[in-house]
Design an enzyme around this catalytic site. Structure first.
Site, mmCIF file in Angstrom:
data_model
loop_
_atom_site.group_PDB
_atom_site.id
_atom_site.type_symbol
_atom_site.label_atom_id
_atom_site.label_comp_id
_atom_site.label_asym_id
_atom_site.label_seq_id
_atom_site.Cartn_x
_atom_site.Cartn_y
_atom_site.Cartn_z
ATOM 1 N N LYS A 49 0.856 -1.195 0.000
ATOM 2 C CA LYS A 49 0.000 0.000 0.000
ATOM 3 C C LYS A 49 0.891 1.244 0.000
ATOM 4 O O LYS A 49 1.939 1.259 0.621
ATOM 5 C CB LYS A 49 -0.910 0.025 1.241
ATOM 6 N N GLY A 50 0.451 2.277 -0.700
ATOM 7 C CA GLY A 50 1.206 3.528 -0.698
ATOM 8 C C GLY A 50 2.143 3.684 -1.884
ATOM 9 O O GLY A 50 2.844 4.675 -1.993
ATOM 10 N N CYS A 51 2.152 2.699 -2.767
ATOM 11 C CA CYS A 51 2.984 2.793 -3.972
ATOM 12 C C CYS A 51 2.105 3.211 -5.150
ATOM 13 O O CYS A 51 0.990 2.730 -5.295
ATOM 14 C CB CYS A 51 3.626 1.444 -4.300
ATOM 15 N N GLN A 52 2.642 4.102 -5.962
ATOM 16 C CA GLN A 52 1.939 4.538 -7.164
ATOM 17 C C GLN A 52 1.778 3.358 -8.125
ATOM 18 O O GLN A 52 0.723 3.158 -8.700
ATOM 19 C CB GLN A 52 2.735 5.662 -7.819
ATOM 20 N N SER A 53 2.841 2.595 -8.278
ATOM 21 C CA SER A 53 2.776 1.406 -9.120
ATOM 22 C C SER A 53 2.410 0.215 -8.246
ATOM 23 O O SER A 53 2.410 0.292 -7.032
ATOM 24 C CB SER A 53 4.119 1.185 -9.824
#
Length: 137
Positions: A49-53
């Protein structure tokens, strides 16, 4: 090889490059050597969670040594997670949990990432540490 020694190795490798475009190319190359997560382990609970990709991370512990595999749909992100894994694979959960990933600051990685990628990097480190904490005996 200790975490600090592996970090120093990465710092030395990055010191070869003067230009950040060259460093990005190197990061992309590192992503090609990423220990890939098995497709059946690319599940929602392993998605960071928290990753753009999209980044999947799997952690296993055997003989008190951590072993991470991962994958991402973004080539730069693949290289970044490959760097993180290189530093902490085959280390004890306790050592992974207390690692400060100092090489990130030393090579200037975080400051050369977009804000969303930088947040993703923080999320990847946090997830690795959480996995390690769960495995500490």
């Amino acid at each position: 090889m200790s975490i600090k020694a592996k970090e120093q190795e990465i710092i030395d490798e990055f010191a070869i490059y003067d230009d950040w475009m060259d460093k990005y190319e190197y990061i992309i190359e590192l992503g090609k050597d990423l220990p890939l997560i098995q497709d059946d382990l690319k599940t929602e609970d392993r998605l960071i969670k928290g990753c753009q990709s999209r980044v999947w991370l799997n952690a296993e512990t055997e003989d008190n040594k951590m072993n991470f595999t991962a994958d991402s749909d973004a080539i730069i992100t693949k290289g970044i997670i490959a760097l993180l894994i290189r530093v902490v694979n085959d280390e004890t959960p306790a050592d992974v949990a207390k690692s400060d990933f100092a090489f990130i600051k030393e090579i200037g990685l975080q400051e050369h990432l977009s804000p969303t990628r930088s947040n993703g990097l923080v999320s990847m480190v946090k997830e690795m540490k959480l996995n390690a904490l769960k495995a500490v005996k």
